[in-house]
Motif scaffolding. Structure first.
Motif, PDB file in Angstrom:
ATOM      1  N   ALA A 125       0.818  -1.218   0.000  1.00 14.06           N
ATOM      2  CA  ALA A 125       0.000   0.000   0.000  1.00 14.06           C
ATOM      3  C   ALA A 125       0.847   1.263   0.000  1.00 14.06           C
ATOM      4  CB  ALA A 125      -0.932  -0.002   1.208  1.00 14.06           C
ATOM      5  N   HIS A 126       2.009   1.214   0.611  1.00  8.52           N
ATOM      6  CA  HIS A 126       2.874   2.392   0.700  1.00  8.52           C
ATOM      7  C   HIS A 126       3.432   2.815  -0.659  1.00  8.52           C
ATOM      8  CE1 HIS A 126       5.481  -1.140   0.851  1.00  8.52           C
ATOM      9  NE2 HIS A 126       6.462  -0.381   0.412  1.00  8.52           N
ATOM     10  N   ARG A 127       3.280   1.960  -1.688  1.00  9.18           N
ATOM     11  CA  ARG A 127       3.798   2.273  -3.030  1.00  9.18           C
ATOM     12  C   ARG A 127       2.709   2.718  -3.993  1.00  9.18           C
ATOM     13  NH1 ARG A 127       6.585  -1.386  -6.422  1.00  9.18           N
ATOM     14  NH2 ARG A 127       5.864  -3.310  -5.478  1.00  9.18           N
ATOM     15  N   ILE A 128       1.457   2.663  -3.583  1.00  4.95           N
ATOM     16  CA  ILE A 128       0.354   2.911  -4.517  1.00  4.95           C
ATOM     17  C   ILE A 128       0.097   4.410  -4.638  1.00  4.95           C
ATOM     18  CG2 ILE A 128      -2.098   2.519  -4.945  1.00  4.95           C
ATOM     19  CD1 ILE A 128      -1.797  -0.150  -3.495  1.00  4.95           C
ATOM     20  N   GLN A 129       0.164   4.912  -5.891  1.00  3.00           N
ATOM     21  CA  GLN A 129      -0.080   6.334  -6.120  1.00  3.00           C
ATOM     22  C   GLN A 129      -1.437   6.603  -6.756  1.00  3.00           C
ATOM     23  OE1 GLN A 129       2.588   8.173  -8.892  1.00  3.00           O
ATOM     24  NE2 GLN A 129       2.355   6.581 -10.451  1.00  3.00           N
ATOM     25  N   SER A 130      -2.010   5.624  -7.451  1.00  2.00           N
ATOM     26  CA  SER A 130      -3.361   5.787  -7.994  1.00  2.00           C
ATOM     27  C   SER A 130      -4.137   4.499  -7.782  1.00  2.00           C
ATOM     28  CB  SER A 130      -3.326   6.161  -9.479  1.00  2.00           C
ATOM     29  OG  SER A 130      -2.860   5.091 -10.267  1.00  2.00           O
ATOM     30  N   LEU A 131      -5.417   4.656  -7.430  1.00  2.00           N
ATOM     31  CA  LEU A 131      -6.254   3.510  -7.092  1.00  2.00           C
ATOM     32  C   LEU A 131      -7.608   3.650  -7.772  1.00  2.00           C
ATOM     33  CD1 LEU A 131      -6.768   0.948  -5.317  1.00  2.00           C
ATOM     34  CD2 LEU A 131      -7.609   2.504  -3.547  1.00  2.00           C
ATOM     35  N   VAL A 132      -7.939   2.667  -8.618  1.00  2.00           N
ATOM     36  CA  VAL A 132      -9.237   2.616  -9.277  1.00  2.00           C
ATOM     37  C   VAL A 132      -9.974   1.389  -8.743  1.00  2.00           C
ATOM     38  CG1 VAL A 132     -10.473   2.387 -11.464  1.00  2.00           C
ATOM     39  CG2 VAL A 132      -8.377   3.754 -11.343  1.00  2.00           C
ATOM     40  N   VAL A 133     -11.143   1.598  -8.167  1.00  2.00           N
ATOM     41  CA  VAL A 133     -11.902   0.508  -7.554  1.00  2.00           C
ATOM     42  C   VAL A 133     -13.265   0.404  -8.240  1.00  2.00           C
ATOM     43  CG1 VAL A 133     -12.927  -0.407  -5.440  1.00  2.00           C
ATOM     44  CG2 VAL A 133     -10.751   0.835  -5.345  1.00  2.00           C
ATOM     45  N   ILE A 134     -13.525  -0.742  -8.847  1.00  2.00           N
ATOM     46  CA  ILE A 134     -14.839  -1.047  -9.412  1.00  2.00           C
ATOM     47  C   ILE A 134     -15.542  -1.955  -8.416  1.00  2.00           C
ATOM     48  CG2 ILE A 134     -16.103  -1.841 -11.431  1.00  2.00           C
ATOM     49  CD1 ILE A 134     -14.116   0.401 -12.022  1.00  2.00           C
ATOM     50  N   VAL A 135     -16.535  -1.429  -7.740  1.00  2.00           N
ATOM     51  CA  VAL A 135     -17.214  -2.192  -6.690  1.00  2.00           C
ATOM     52  C   VAL A 135     -18.177  -3.188  -7.323  1.00  2.00           C
ATOM     53  CG1 VAL A 135     -18.666  -2.047  -4.637  1.00  2.00           C
ATOM     54  CG2 VAL A 135     -17.008  -0.227  -5.131  1.00  2.00           C
ATOM     55  N   GLY A 136     -18.107  -4.436  -6.905  1.00  2.00           N
ATOM     56  CA  GLY A 136     -18.992  -5.474  -7.423  1.00  2.00           C
ATOM     57  C   GLY A 136     -20.065  -5.851  -6.420  1.00  2.00           C
ATOM     58  N   ARG A 137     -21.039  -6.598  -6.885  1.00  2.00           N
ATOM     59  CA  ARG A 137     -22.121  -7.027  -6.006  1.00  2.00           C
ATOM     60  C   ARG A 137     -21.672  -8.111  -5.026  1.00  2.00           C
ATOM     61  NH1 ARG A 137     -27.395  -5.723  -7.499  1.00  2.00           N
ATOM     62  NH2 ARG A 137     -27.546  -4.405  -9.350  1.00  2.00           N
ATOM     63  N   GLU A 138     -20.640  -8.855  -5.403  1.00  2.00           N
ATOM     64  CA  GLU A 138     -20.201  -9.966  -4.560  1.00  2.00           C
ATOM     65  C   GLU A 138     -19.198  -9.550  -3.494  1.00  2.00           C
ATOM     66  OE1 GLU A 138     -21.564 -12.902  -4.752  1.00  2.00           O
ATOM     67  OE2 GLU A 138     -22.828 -12.232  -6.409  1.00  2.00           O
ATOM     68  N   LEU A 139     -18.448  -8.455  -3.766  1.00  2.00           N
ATOM     69  CA  LEU A 139     -17.393  -8.079  -2.839  1.00  2.00           C
ATOM     70  C   LEU A 139     -17.226  -6.574  -2.802  1.00  2.00           C
ATOM     71  CD1 LEU A 139     -14.900  -8.723  -1.035  1.00  2.00           C
ATOM     72  CD2 LEU A 139     -13.559  -8.864  -3.147  1.00  2.00           C
ATOM     73  N   ASP A 140     -17.247  -6.024  -1.603  1.00  2.00           N
ATOM     74  CA  ASP A 140     -16.915  -4.620  -1.416  1.00  2.00           C
ATOM     75  C   ASP A 140     -15.432  -4.557  -1.066  1.00  2.00           C
ATOM     76  OD1 ASP A 140     -16.547  -2.010  -0.746  1.00  2.00           O
ATOM     77  OD2 ASP A 140     -18.108  -1.923   0.788  1.00  2.00           O
ATOM     78  N   PRO A 141     -14.584  -4.089  -1.995  1.00  2.00           N
ATOM     79  CA  PRO A 141     -13.132  -4.096  -1.758  1.00  2.00           C
ATOM     80  C   PRO A 141     -12.711  -3.321  -0.522  1.00  2.00           C
ATOM     81  CG  PRO A 141     -13.612  -3.672  -4.072  1.00  2.00           C
ATOM     82  CD  PRO A 141     -14.910  -3.580  -3.340  1.00  2.00           C
ATOM     83  N   PHE A 142     -13.534  -2.351  -0.099  1.00  2.00           N
ATOM     84  CA  PHE A 142     -13.147  -1.530   1.041  1.00  2.00           C
ATOM     85  C   PHE A 142     -13.267  -2.265   2.370  1.00  2.00           C
ATOM     86  CE2 PHE A 142     -13.828   1.715  -2.176  1.00  2.00           C
ATOM     87  CZ  PHE A 142     -12.680   2.482  -1.998  1.00  2.00           C
TER      88      PHE A 142
END
Length: 316
Positions: A125-142
């Motif tokens: 996580a300390h290396r991530i500069q951009s994050l694109v999250v497509i939320v699905g019905r089966e899993l909330d990535p957050f």
């Protein structure tokens, strides 16, 4: 192809020892590969599939492949759809380079597999500069992504188009000890409250509403904007629910965005647009980009009566 290309290919041999490009310095080759990667990534394409269009150059000869594999900045695009082994290899090849991560549900992939990939990415996580999250019905990535550890994150895009609000939750995560450097936030189909400790440093905010995800209320939008004191660019696109009903319940005091340079409003009715903007206090030199839709003859007149951008302008 991505994973197989990253593996050792002993069958890649030179067909000639006298080709001019064999004499190219590795640094020049790496720069050419990076330029090709950036050009093809900018091109139109869908999600993760465009990130490695350049990868066929690694099949030209062994030298080109070795140069590419040793260039960490070529391998910074990571997607959960690649699978656990490919993501692990990419994280290794990218070394300490900053990452661009795409979290996207893959049809047919078990939830447990996606969770494993997310947990692996979270360790970097300390290396991530951009994050694109497509939320699905089966899993909330957050439920797995912890933004507090994303110390170099400067851009977030969250798309929950078509996903009911009832299964989306950011949780009650406490503010991190050090502020995150996030400057750009794009919310598509989202109308849940966002982390205040991310909103306070934003310079660009883009909110795109969608009926399929539940129409946000004016109060929900203003709850987000109320934390964006440093905002310079604001885009609101889509229908906002309850403008007529809630307009009398909003605070009498206008919401001030003192640093805003450009405000763009799209796909609202003219009546909604006027009522909405009437509760914003903006700088005198702000640039307006307004595109109203579905308005009738009466609201057409309202569309020509946008509030004065002067911060002390009185309500319409």
């Amino acid at each position: 192809m991505l994973l197989s290309t990253m593996q050792d290919h002993s069958e890649i041999e030179r067909t000639s020892s006298h080709r001019p490009f064999d004499a190219f310095p590795p640094e020049l080759l790496a720069a050419c590969f990076l330029a090709l990667k950036e050009a093809l990534t900018e091109d139109r394409g869908s999600g993760e599939y465009r990130l490695y269009r350049w990868i066929s150059v690694t099949l030209v000869c062994r030298q080109w492949r070795d140069v590419a594999l040793s260039s960490s900045t070529l391998w910074t695009g990571v997607s959960t759809r690649y699978g656990l082994e490919a993501v692990r290899k990419l994280l290794l090849l990218s070394k300490a380079a900053l990452l661009s991560v795409l979290v996207r549900p893959s049809p047919g992939t078990p939830r447990q597999e996606t969770e494993k990939v997310l947990r692996l990415i979270q360790t970097h996580a300390h290396r991530i500069q951009s994050l694109v999250v497509i939320v699905g019905r089966e899993l909330d990535p957050f439920t797995i992504i912890d933004l507090r550890s994303y110390g170099r994150l400067n851009m977030i895009l969250v798309n929950s188009m078509g996903v009911p609000a009832s299964i989306r939750s950011l949780g009650g995560i406490a503010e991190p000890p050090n502020p995150l450097p996030v400057k750009d936030l794009i919310l598509v189909g989202c109308h849940v409250p966002w982390y205040p400790w991310i909103l306070t440093g934003l310079t660009r905010l883009d909110i795109r509403f969608a009926r399929s995800s539940g129409i946000p209320t004016v109060k929900a939008v203003f709850a987000i904007l109320g934390h964006c004191a440093a905002l310079q660019f604001l885009t609101l696109s889509g229908f906002v629910d309850g403008v007529d009903r809630e307009v009398e319940t909003l605070p009498v005091k206008k919401l001030t965005l003192p640093h805003l340079a450009v405000i763009s409003i799209k796909k609202m009715t003219a009546h909604q647009c006027v009522l909405f903007l009437n509760y914003l206090s903006l700088p005198a030199n702000v640039t307006w980009l307004v595109n109203v839709t579905d308005y009738d003859r009466d609201s057409d007149a309202d569309a020509m009566r946008l509030p004065s951008p002067h911060p002390n302008s009185s309500p319409l």
